[in-house]
Motif scaffolding. Structure first.
Motif, mmCIF file in Angstrom:
data_model
loop_
_atom_site.group_PDB
_atom_site.id
_atom_site.type_symbol
_atom_site.label_atom_id
_atom_site.label_comp_id
_atom_site.label_asym_id
_atom_site.label_seq_id
_atom_site.Cartn_x
_atom_site.Cartn_y
_atom_site.Cartn_z
ATOM 1 N N GLN A 160 0.859 -1.188 0.000
ATOM 2 C CA GLN A 160 0.000 0.000 0.000
ATOM 3 C C GLN A 160 0.897 1.239 0.000
ATOM 4 O O GLN A 160 1.766 1.391 0.869
ATOM 5 C CB GLN A 160 -0.903 0.020 1.239
ATOM 6 N N VAL A 161 0.711 2.071 -0.973
ATOM 7 C CA VAL A 161 1.530 3.265 -1.117
ATOM 8 C C VAL A 161 0.677 4.486 -0.804
ATOM 9 O O VAL A 161 -0.287 4.761 -1.528
ATOM 10 C CB VAL A 161 2.111 3.367 -2.542
ATOM 11 N N PRO A 162 1.009 5.230 0.270
ATOM 12 C CA PRO A 162 0.267 6.468 0.537
ATOM 13 C C PRO A 162 0.504 7.470 -0.593
ATOM 14 O O PRO A 162 1.633 7.787 -0.926
ATOM 15 C CB PRO A 162 0.856 6.971 1.857
ATOM 16 N N THR A 163 -0.581 7.913 -1.189
ATOM 17 C CA THR A 163 -0.488 8.804 -2.344
ATOM 18 C C THR A 163 -1.344 10.045 -2.088
ATOM 19 O O THR A 163 -2.528 9.908 -1.788
ATOM 20 C CB THR A 163 -0.966 8.068 -3.613
ATOM 21 N N PRO A 164 -0.736 11.270 -2.216
ATOM 22 C CA PRO A 164 -1.533 12.480 -2.037
ATOM 23 C C PRO A 164 -2.627 12.569 -3.101
ATOM 24 O O PRO A 164 -2.416 12.263 -4.264
ATOM 25 C CB PRO A 164 -0.523 13.614 -2.211
#
Length: 198
Positions: A160-164
């Motif tokens: 899971q990649v936190p993406t703005p």
């Protein structure tokens, strides 16, 4: 007793003997009627009251026999339906087993395509197209593409990649394509998911 005491009809070989022989040879009309009547006897005449008694018993049991017949018909219809459903399940299971065995080969073909090994006109491209056509005829569908909304029932999140700016979990990258056969999940898609940044 004298010869005169004998009647001509009673004396063998006399004039009356021929008439007696004719009389004996002629059939009795009463016997003929009885014989003709025997040819026209019906089953009821032969069986007598036994046939009617048996018919009365069958009529008395008729509702039970009808219920039994309906029950047997319903059981047979259910058996046939269950057998057909089981047959369909077994066919799908067999197809799934074959397709599952082909998934690693399909993965290798995808990797070869990414590396440019499936060039136009190459023998490997012809093999890949034939194999993919066979898999498609089996009813196997591939799913999972970048940009789709992440569904935990269909996709397996590896990272899971936190993406703005990401409001809903979205697939960033597909590591391994997912395959399904009708309602059967052969393999979930392994993906990298973009999630909202904290």
């Amino acid at each position: 007793m004298t010869d005169k005491d004998f009647d001509e009809n009673e004396v063998p070989g006399g004039e009356g003997s021929e008439a007696a022989a004719d009389e004996a040879a002629r059939p009795d009309p009463d016997l003929q009627e009885d014989a003709a009547g025997d040819d026209e006897l019906t089953i009821e005449d032969i069986l007598g009251t036994e046939q009617t008694d048996e018919a009365a018993v069958v009529d008395a049991e008729n509702p039970d026999l009808l219920l039994d017949l309906k029950r047997v018909q319903a059981e047979y219809a259910n058996y046939r339906r269950r057998t057909e459903e089981q047959r369909e399940i077994e066919i799908e299971r067999a197809k799934g087993s074959v397709a599952s065995g082909l998934l690693p080969v399909l993965d290798d073909l995808d990797r070869a395509e990414k590396h440019g090994d499936l060039a136009e006109g190459s023998a490997l491209l012809a093999i890949a197209e034939k194999l993919r056509a066979v898999v498609a005829r089996l009813g196997v569908e591939r799913y999972g593409a970048a940009g789709e909304v992440f569904d935990p029932l269909q996709h397996e999140a590896i990272v899971q990649v936190p993406t703005p700016g990401a409001e809903t979990p979205t697939i960033l990258e597909v590591v391994e394509v997912g395959y399904r056969l009708g309602a059967i999940e052969l393999r979930p898609a392994k993906v990298v998911v973009a999630v909202a940044a904290e």
